[in-house]
Enzyme design. Structure first.
Site, PDB file in Angstrom:
ATOM      1  N   ALA A 110       0.718  -0.991  -0.097  1.00 52.74           N
ATOM      2  CA  ALA A 110      -0.037  -0.107  -0.129  1.00 52.74           C
ATOM      3  C   ALA A 110       1.024   1.261  -0.032  1.00 52.74           C
ATOM      4  O   ALA A 110       1.468   1.585   0.853  1.00 52.74           O
ATOM      5  CB  ALA A 110      -0.953  -0.141   1.268  1.00 52.74           C
ATOM      6  N   HIS A 114      -6.861   1.028  -3.480  1.00 52.71           N
ATOM      7  CA  HIS A 114      -6.912   0.156  -2.525  1.00 52.71           C
ATOM      8  C   HIS A 114      -8.481   0.461  -2.000  1.00 52.71           C
ATOM      9  O   HIS A 114      -8.485   1.488  -1.162  1.00 52.71           O
ATOM     10  CB  HIS A 114      -5.869   0.578  -1.295  1.00 52.71           C
ATOM     11  CG  HIS A 114      -5.973  -0.479  -0.292  1.00 52.71           C
ATOM     12  ND1 HIS A 114      -6.814  -1.411   0.149  1.00 52.71           N
ATOM     13  CD2 HIS A 114      -4.830  -0.806   0.716  1.00 52.71           C
ATOM     14  CE1 HIS A 114      -6.707  -2.021   1.034  1.00 52.71           C
ATOM     15  NE2 HIS A 114      -5.414  -1.666   1.564  1.00 52.71           N
ATOM     16  N   GLY A 115      -9.422  -0.175  -2.187  1.00 51.77           N
ATOM     17  CA  GLY A 115     -10.826  -0.139  -1.628  1.00 51.77           C
ATOM     18  C   GLY A 115     -11.220  -1.160  -0.531  1.00 51.77           C
ATOM     19  O   GLY A 115     -12.326  -1.399  -0.429  1.00 51.77           O
ATOM     20  N   TYR A 120      -9.742   0.839   4.913  1.00 52.82           N
ATOM     21  CA  TYR A 120      -9.145   2.185   5.091  1.00 52.82           C
ATOM     22  C   TYR A 120     -10.406   3.273   4.130  1.00 52.82           C
ATOM     23  O   TYR A 120     -11.360   2.870   4.171  1.00 52.82           O
ATOM     24  CB  TYR A 120      -7.997   1.810   3.791  1.00 52.82           C
ATOM     25  CG  TYR A 120      -6.966   1.176   4.716  1.00 52.82           C
ATOM     26  CD1 TYR A 120      -6.607   1.561   6.080  1.00 52.82           C
ATOM     27  CD2 TYR A 120      -6.478  -0.180   4.246  1.00 52.82           C
ATOM     28  CE1 TYR A 120      -5.643   0.880   6.889  1.00 52.82           C
ATOM     29  CE2 TYR A 120      -5.763  -0.812   4.998  1.00 52.82           C
ATOM     30  CZ  TYR A 120      -5.185  -0.618   6.399  1.00 52.82           C
ATOM     31  OH  TYR A 120      -4.168  -1.194   7.119  1.00 52.82           O
TER      32      TYR A 120
END
EC number: 1.3.1.-
Length: 382
Positions: A70, A184-185, A189
């Site tokens: 990430a 990044h889903g 987060y």
């Protein structure tokens, strides 16, 4: 001779589905084993370091696909020490030799673009400010006893600026040489905080209905696609996961809605989904295969992840449940994981105590390759 080698390769692929080649959009993959994005906490001051070139190139194979750890899209997107970013010129420059090292091995490299949202603390934020989120609700500490700071709910007029951070980060990643980006889903987060009803609680156009809660995610996807092209974009989603005190009352509807939004971009490269949490059956961990409805709906490449081993990975590829399988801890501990899977060779055990330490070697680039283990064994025998 060449024909014989090709025939042997086809036979191996038929026997080991994970070793079968695959065409993912414009990209030709030689096998289905993907390096999952793994936070490693070794990018000092949020700048990728030279030792990452060795780490990633160790795990690169000709025609393989690697997804980076990430990588923060902005200073407010960081939540942990020594996590890389891609929002400054220094970071972009630092990524270039790392990407080049992967490309020299013939592998593809995608950068995972992330914003942690409320999964942060004031001391990780610029000027000690509160983390930003969809909500002002603080994360309830879990078994790790990590205490995150109380977040500040983003104003409606601030949200487009965060969307733009993802867009610029995507452009920067391509400039650094990455073949594409993964949004990044997942995992509680920022994007997940907007999507899931346990963490949203908004009353504006970004809260309430499923469509509104997914609006931020859709805007990020649209912006990134417009910037770098749908054929360079994937996304990771985890509708079933309740990580970071972030869960949804109807994960099936959430996942289905998001897949429909992805399909509005016909060339969108892939959807990477995380399985529901594992169950324990007769003392063995068992994957709850819950992604089939989404796999059937999605028009592009489908990547499954979440505790897979060699046997399960071969099965889901053979069954058509997934096109590719992403491996995390097994790939971390076995830099030559595709070869080990091909040979059905023994695997190194991972050391969880070094996952998030900052040493540039120990637990990072010192896991042995299969040939090294054989040499060690031979030495002992002699």
């Amino acid at each position: 001779m060449v024909q014989a080698q090709a025939a042997a390769k086809e036979a191996a692929a038929a026997a080991i589905p994970l070793m079968a080649p695959y065409k993912m959009g414009r990209f030709e993959l030689s096998h289905r084993v993907v390096l999952a994005p793994l936070t490693r906490c070794r990018s000092y001051d949020h700048v990728p370091q030279p030792h990452a070139a060795l780490y990633y190139s160790q795990r690169a194979t000709n025609g393989g696909l690697l997804i980076s750890e990430a990588t923060g899209v902005s200073a407010t997107g960081e939540g942990y020490p020594e996590i890389p970013g891609v929002w400054t010129r220094q970071q972009v420059k630092a990524w270039k030799p790392i990407v080049d090292a992967v490309h020299r091995k013939g592998a593809l490299f995608f950068c995972q673009l992330a914003h942690v949202g409320r999964a942060s603390t004031n001391d990780q934020q610029p000027n000690g400010q509160a983390p930003i989120s969809s909500t002002d609700k603080q994360i309830t500490p879990d078994d790790s006893h990590t205490v995150y700071s109380k977040p500040r709910r983003l104003r409606t007029d601030e949200i487009p600026h965060v969307v733009d951070d993802f867009r610029v980060a995507a452009r920067n990643a391509i400039e650094a040489g990455f073949d594409g980006v993964e949004i990044h889903g997942a995992h509680g987060y920022l994007i997940d905080q907007f999507m899931k009803d346990s963490a949203n609680g908004r009353t504006d156009q970004y809260g309430g209905s499923l469509e509104n809660r997914c609006r931020f995610a859709v805007e990020v996807i649209d912006a990134v696609v417009a910037e770098v092209g749908a054929d360079r974009v994937g996304i990771r989603l985890s509708p079933y996961i309740d990580f970071m005190d972030c869960f949804d009352s109807n994960p099936e509807a959430l996942g289905s809605y998001m897949v429909r939004q992805l399909n509005k971009h016909p060339e969108l490269l892939y959807c990477h989904m995380v399985e529901p949490r594992m169950a324990t059956v007769e003392g063995r961990r068992k994957i709850n295969h819950g992604l089939l409805p989404f796999r059937k709906q999605f028009n592009g490449t489908f990547i499954a992840s979440g505790g897979y081993d060699r046997e399960e990975g071969n099965k889901v590829v053979d069954d058509g449940y997934a096109d590719l399988v992403a491996y995390g801890r097994l790939f971390l501990a076995n830099p030559d994981l595709p070869r080990r899977f091909e040979l059905n060779a023994p695997l190194n055990k991972y050391d969880g105590s070094t996952f998030y330490t900052h040493d540039p070697v120990v637990g990072y680039t010192d896991y042995p390759f299969l040939e090294e283990k054989k040499e060690d064994s031979a030495t002992v025998i002699v």
